[in-house]
Scaffold this motif. Structure first.
Motif, PDB file in Angstrom:
ATOM      1  N   TRP A 164      -5.397   9.792  -0.688  1.00  0.00           N
ATOM      2  CA  TRP A 164      -5.830   8.520  -1.277  1.00  0.00           C
ATOM      3  C   TRP A 164      -4.675   7.536  -1.200  1.00  0.00           C
ATOM      4  O   TRP A 164      -3.502   7.925  -1.170  1.00  0.00           O
ATOM      5  CB  TRP A 164      -6.222   8.723  -2.738  1.00  0.00           C
ATOM      6  N   ILE A 165      -5.035   6.278  -1.206  1.00  0.00           N
ATOM      7  CA  ILE A 165      -4.017   5.237  -1.239  1.00  0.00           C
ATOM      8  C   ILE A 165      -4.210   4.364  -2.476  1.00  0.00           C
ATOM      9  O   ILE A 165      -5.301   4.296  -3.050  1.00  0.00           O
ATOM     10  CB  ILE A 165      -4.064   4.340   0.017  1.00  0.00           C
TER      11      ILE A 165
ATOM     12  N   THR B  91       0.849  -1.196   0.000  1.00  0.00           N
ATOM     13  CA  THR B  91       0.000   0.000   0.000  1.00  0.00           C
ATOM     14  C   THR B  91       0.885   1.245   0.000  1.00  0.00           C
ATOM     15  O   THR B  91       1.909   1.276   0.684  1.00  0.00           O
ATOM     16  CB  THR B  91      -0.903   0.029   1.255  1.00  0.00           C
ATOM     17  N   ARG B  92       0.488   2.279  -0.761  1.00  0.00           N
ATOM     18  CA  ARG B  92       1.195   3.548  -0.767  1.00  0.00           C
ATOM     19  C   ARG B  92       0.193   4.696  -0.848  1.00  0.00           C
ATOM     20  O   ARG B  92      -0.900   4.544  -1.412  1.00  0.00           O
ATOM     21  CB  ARG B  92       2.164   3.650  -1.958  1.00  0.00           C
ATOM     22  N   VAL B  93       0.591   5.858  -0.326  1.00  0.00           N
ATOM     23  CA  VAL B  93      -0.165   7.088  -0.529  1.00  0.00           C
ATOM     24  C   VAL B  93       0.083   7.560  -1.957  1.00  0.00           C
ATOM     25  O   VAL B  93       1.232   7.595  -2.429  1.00  0.00           O
ATOM     26  CB  VAL B  93       0.266   8.177   0.478  1.00  0.00           C
ATOM     27  N   VAL B  94      -0.983   7.899  -2.679  1.00  0.00           N
ATOM     28  CA  VAL B  94      -0.850   8.333  -4.070  1.00  0.00           C
ATOM     29  C   VAL B  94      -0.170   9.702  -4.118  1.00  0.00           C
ATOM     30  O   VAL B  94      -0.654  10.678  -3.538  1.00  0.00           O
ATOM     31  CB  VAL B  94      -2.226   8.399  -4.755  1.00  0.00           C
ATOM     32  N   ALA B  95       0.965   9.754  -4.813  1.00  0.00           N
ATOM     33  CA  ALA B  95       1.728  10.995  -4.940  1.00  0.00           C
ATOM     34  C   ALA B  95       2.740  10.821  -6.061  1.00  0.00           C
ATOM     35  O   ALA B  95       3.073   9.688  -6.468  1.00  0.00           O
ATOM     36  CB  ALA B  95       2.436  11.340  -3.631  1.00  0.00           C
ATOM     37  N   ASP B  96       3.259  11.923  -6.548  1.00  0.00           N
ATOM     38  CA  ASP B  96       4.266  11.897  -7.604  1.00  0.00           C
ATOM     39  C   ASP B  96       5.636  11.723  -6.956  1.00  0.00           C
ATOM     40  O   ASP B  96       6.396  12.679  -6.777  1.00  0.00           O
ATOM     41  CB  ASP B  96       4.198  13.196  -8.403  1.00  0.00           C
TER      42      ASP B  96
ATOM     43  N   LYS C 124      -8.276   3.958  -3.236  1.00  0.00           N
ATOM     44  CA  LYS C 124      -9.237   4.191  -2.165  1.00  0.00           C
ATOM     45  C   LYS C 124      -8.948   5.530  -1.490  1.00  0.00           C
ATOM     46  O   LYS C 124      -7.783   5.864  -1.264  1.00  0.00           O
ATOM     47  CB  LYS C 124      -9.128   3.127  -1.065  1.00  0.00           C
ATOM     48  N   PRO C 125      -9.993   6.264  -1.115  1.00  0.00           N
ATOM     49  CA  PRO C 125      -9.765   7.378  -0.186  1.00  0.00           C
ATOM     50  C   PRO C 125      -9.293   6.799   1.153  1.00  0.00           C
ATOM     51  O   PRO C 125      -9.793   5.761   1.592  1.00  0.00           O
ATOM     52  CB  PRO C 125     -11.133   8.039  -0.051  1.00  0.00           C
ATOM     53  N   SER C 126      -8.351   7.463   1.784  1.00  0.00           N
ATOM     54  CA  SER C 126      -7.821   6.932   3.035  1.00  0.00           C
ATOM     55  C   SER C 126      -8.824   6.982   4.165  1.00  0.00           C
ATOM     56  O   SER C 126      -8.739   6.205   5.117  1.00  0.00           O
ATOM     57  CB  SER C 126      -6.563   7.722   3.448  1.00  0.00           C
TER      58      SER C 126
ATOM     59  N   SER D  92      -7.881  12.289  -9.738  1.00  0.00           N
ATOM     60  CA  SER D  92      -8.677  12.639  -8.557  1.00  0.00           C
ATOM     61  C   SER D  92      -7.921  12.297  -7.284  1.00  0.00           C
ATOM     62  O   SER D  92      -7.964  13.052  -6.301  1.00  0.00           O
ATOM     63  CB  SER D  92     -10.011  11.893  -8.585  1.00  0.00           C
ATOM     64  N   ALA D  93      -7.225  11.163  -7.302  1.00  0.00           N
ATOM     65  CA  ALA D  93      -6.455  10.758  -6.128  1.00  0.00           C
ATOM     66  C   ALA D  93      -5.298  11.720  -5.867  1.00  0.00           C
ATOM     67  O   ALA D  93      -5.018  12.070  -4.716  1.00  0.00           O
ATOM     68  CB  ALA D  93      -5.922   9.335  -6.320  1.00  0.00           C
ATOM     69  N   ILE D  94      -4.637  12.165  -6.938  1.00  0.00           N
ATOM     70  CA  ILE D  94      -3.538  13.125  -6.774  1.00  0.00           C
ATOM     71  C   ILE D  94      -4.078  14.430  -6.191  1.00  0.00           C
ATOM     72  O   ILE D  94      -3.501  15.003  -5.264  1.00  0.00           O
ATOM     73  CB  ILE D  94      -2.842  13.387  -8.122  1.00  0.00           C
TER      74      ILE D  94
END
Length: 479
Positions: free
Chosen positions: A394-395, A322-327, A353-355, A380-382
């Motif tokens: 988001w994850i 699992t990771r947090v969505v990010a660049d 998923k939203p966290s 949307s997650a970003i």
């Protein structure tokens, strides 16, 4: 049962139950309708929906329980330990992406050590695997429903014959839940084993019937219990009251999201908690492991030093990557990856998923989504994970094996009115339908107490999004 009268059991416990059920359905056409009436009378409704439109419980073996128990209890222990570590380490706490007010509330002293008096792990149990999808560390629902369903199925017409072939063990939950609540109250400094309890949540929530079930059971065990909306609480600077009664212990079912979003309406509860004038379980700190970023913390190699070798093995085997969505650049099982490119490329193996949502809200299953829709979901997650979004991150999580099983399903269960009653249906057909099976261990003060089992015809298994619930029984073939 003597050896001479015993009939050999073929197939699984589920197949044996269904073989007993089919002729009974033919012989007793009103069986399903009578079952629905029994559920409504027992307050087994979620809003206006009957909670269990299924005519078979979920069966697990003693070996299944032995396999689940140590893993689930280890994850619960890690949730407690990581929460306490995060409150001492701002860099670790930042990985959970709490909103500022959630962090402020989490830092308030709770008056006792346990973070989550009651918690639940959502899992998929298969013969070859056990994987957890998320950890509900805040206010897990369903224990009252599960126990009552277990009692109804124990008296179901199929059960006497089934029990001749299998030893059957149910999971009573309300007494264990009450014990856990009172234990936390005593740890907090309470002086009686029969504190005045208030079950606190908003009037009109779909789980209100369960509160009534738990209230009746707690009171039958000698512990006075009221059900209260947060707006009906009052705090005079020394004591918290509800409906004219001084409250010793709040069994908090109102979510932290609501406490943050509706501060005026929850002011009495928060002020009493801040003044340490009442024991509240679960404590406000439970928000830390409750958010889905908890699994990102567990599976991120940067945090490996927090865990023993054995704990890291359990995490790798049972907690999905699992990771947090990010660049950012990160690692996927020790292999360096550019996260956003990896998410786009591996759509068929990932879920977004939203966290901090529940009931399946916002969940996007990559393998059920087109490439264009997946790109939109990533964007949307970003946006949701940006600082401007206020911490609502988001994850992304890897796909895990799921369990499916055919269950006898009542296709027209009807709905209940505000009193829980409903007119009988003219025709209540039963179909045998393939269902997704979500198997969720309850943990009370970190110890396995029983299970919530949810069924769904879709890829998401939760009652809020339209699924149903059945009780779990541990079964073992008789000699």
């Amino acid at each position: 049962m003597t050896a001479a009268s015993a009939k050999p059991i073929e197939g699984s416990p589920a197949q044996y139950w269904d073989a007993l059920l089919r002729p009974l359905l033919e012989k007793t056409p009103q069986l399903a309708d009578d079952f629905m009436d029994q559920l409504r009378s027992a307050k087994l409704t979620f809003g206006d929906r009957v909670h269990c439109p299924f005519l078979r419980p979920f069966f697990l073996s003693p070996e299944d329980e032995k396999r689940v128990r140590p893993v689930a209890e280890t994850i619960a222990e890690l949730a407690e330990r990581v929460t306490l570590a995060a409150l001492e380490d701002k860099n670790l706490l930042a990985q959970f992406h709490l909103r500022p007010e959630e962090e402020r509330l989490a830092r308030l002293p709770a008056g006792y050590g346990m973070v989550s008096t009651a918690s639940r792990l959502d899992a998929f149990l298969l013969p070859e695997s056990l994987k957890f999808a998320e950890y509900n560390g805040e206010s897990p629902a369903g224990a009252g429903y599960s126990e009552t369903l277990g009692e109804i199925f124990s008296g179901f017409p199929v059960m006497p014959k089934f029990a001749k072939g299998y030893e059957v063990h149910a999971y009573p939950l309300s007494a264990k839940l009450l014990d856990a609540l009172v234990m936390s109250y005593l740890d907090w400094g309470g002086t009686t084993k029969r504190p005045q309890i208030a079950i606190v949540d908003w009037k009109g929530v779909p789980t209100w019937r369960e509160f009534e079930i738990l209230q009746a059971r707690f009171q039958k065990m000698g512990v006075p219990t009221v059900i209260s909306d947060p707006r009906d609480l009052a705090f005079d600077g020394k004591k918290l009251t509800a409906h004219g009664k001084k409250i010793d212990l709040v069994y908090r079912r109102v979510l932290m999201n609501d406490i943050v979003a509706r501060p005026t309406e929850c002011a009495a509860l928060v002020k009493a908690y801040t003044a340490n004038a009442v024991c509240v379980a679960n404590s406000f700190r439970c928000k830390i492991p409750h958010v889905k970023t908890f699994f990102a913390v567990l599976t991120d190699e940067r945090n490996g030093a927090l865990f023993s070798h054995g704990e890291r093995e359990i995490i790798q085997r049972h907690v999905p990557w699992t990771r947090v969505v990010a660049d950012v650049s990160t690692a996927h099982y020790d292999k360096p990856v550019d996260l956003l490119a990896f998410i786009r490329k591996e759509r068929g193996n990932l879920v977004l998923k939203p966290s901090d949502e529940y009931g399946g809200t916002g969940v996007t299953l990559g393998w059920e989504t087109s490439e264009a829709a997946w790109d939109t979901a990533i964007q949307s997650a970003i946006s949701g994970s940006s600082a401007e979004a206020g911490g609502n991150c988001w994850i992304v999580q890897e796909r895990i094996p799921i369990r499916r099983e055919v269950f006898p399903w009542i296709t027209n269960p009807g709905t209940a009115d505000s009193s829980g009653s409903s007119a009988r249906n003219a025709d209540v057909p039963v179909e045998f339908k393939d269902m997704l099976v979500d198997f969720a261990p309850y943990l009370f003060r970190g110890k396995l107490a029983g299970f919530l089992t949810r069924l769904s015809a879709t890829g998401l298994a939760n009652v809020t999004s339209g699924g149903g619930q059945v009780p779990a029984f541990r079964v073992n073939p008789r000699n």
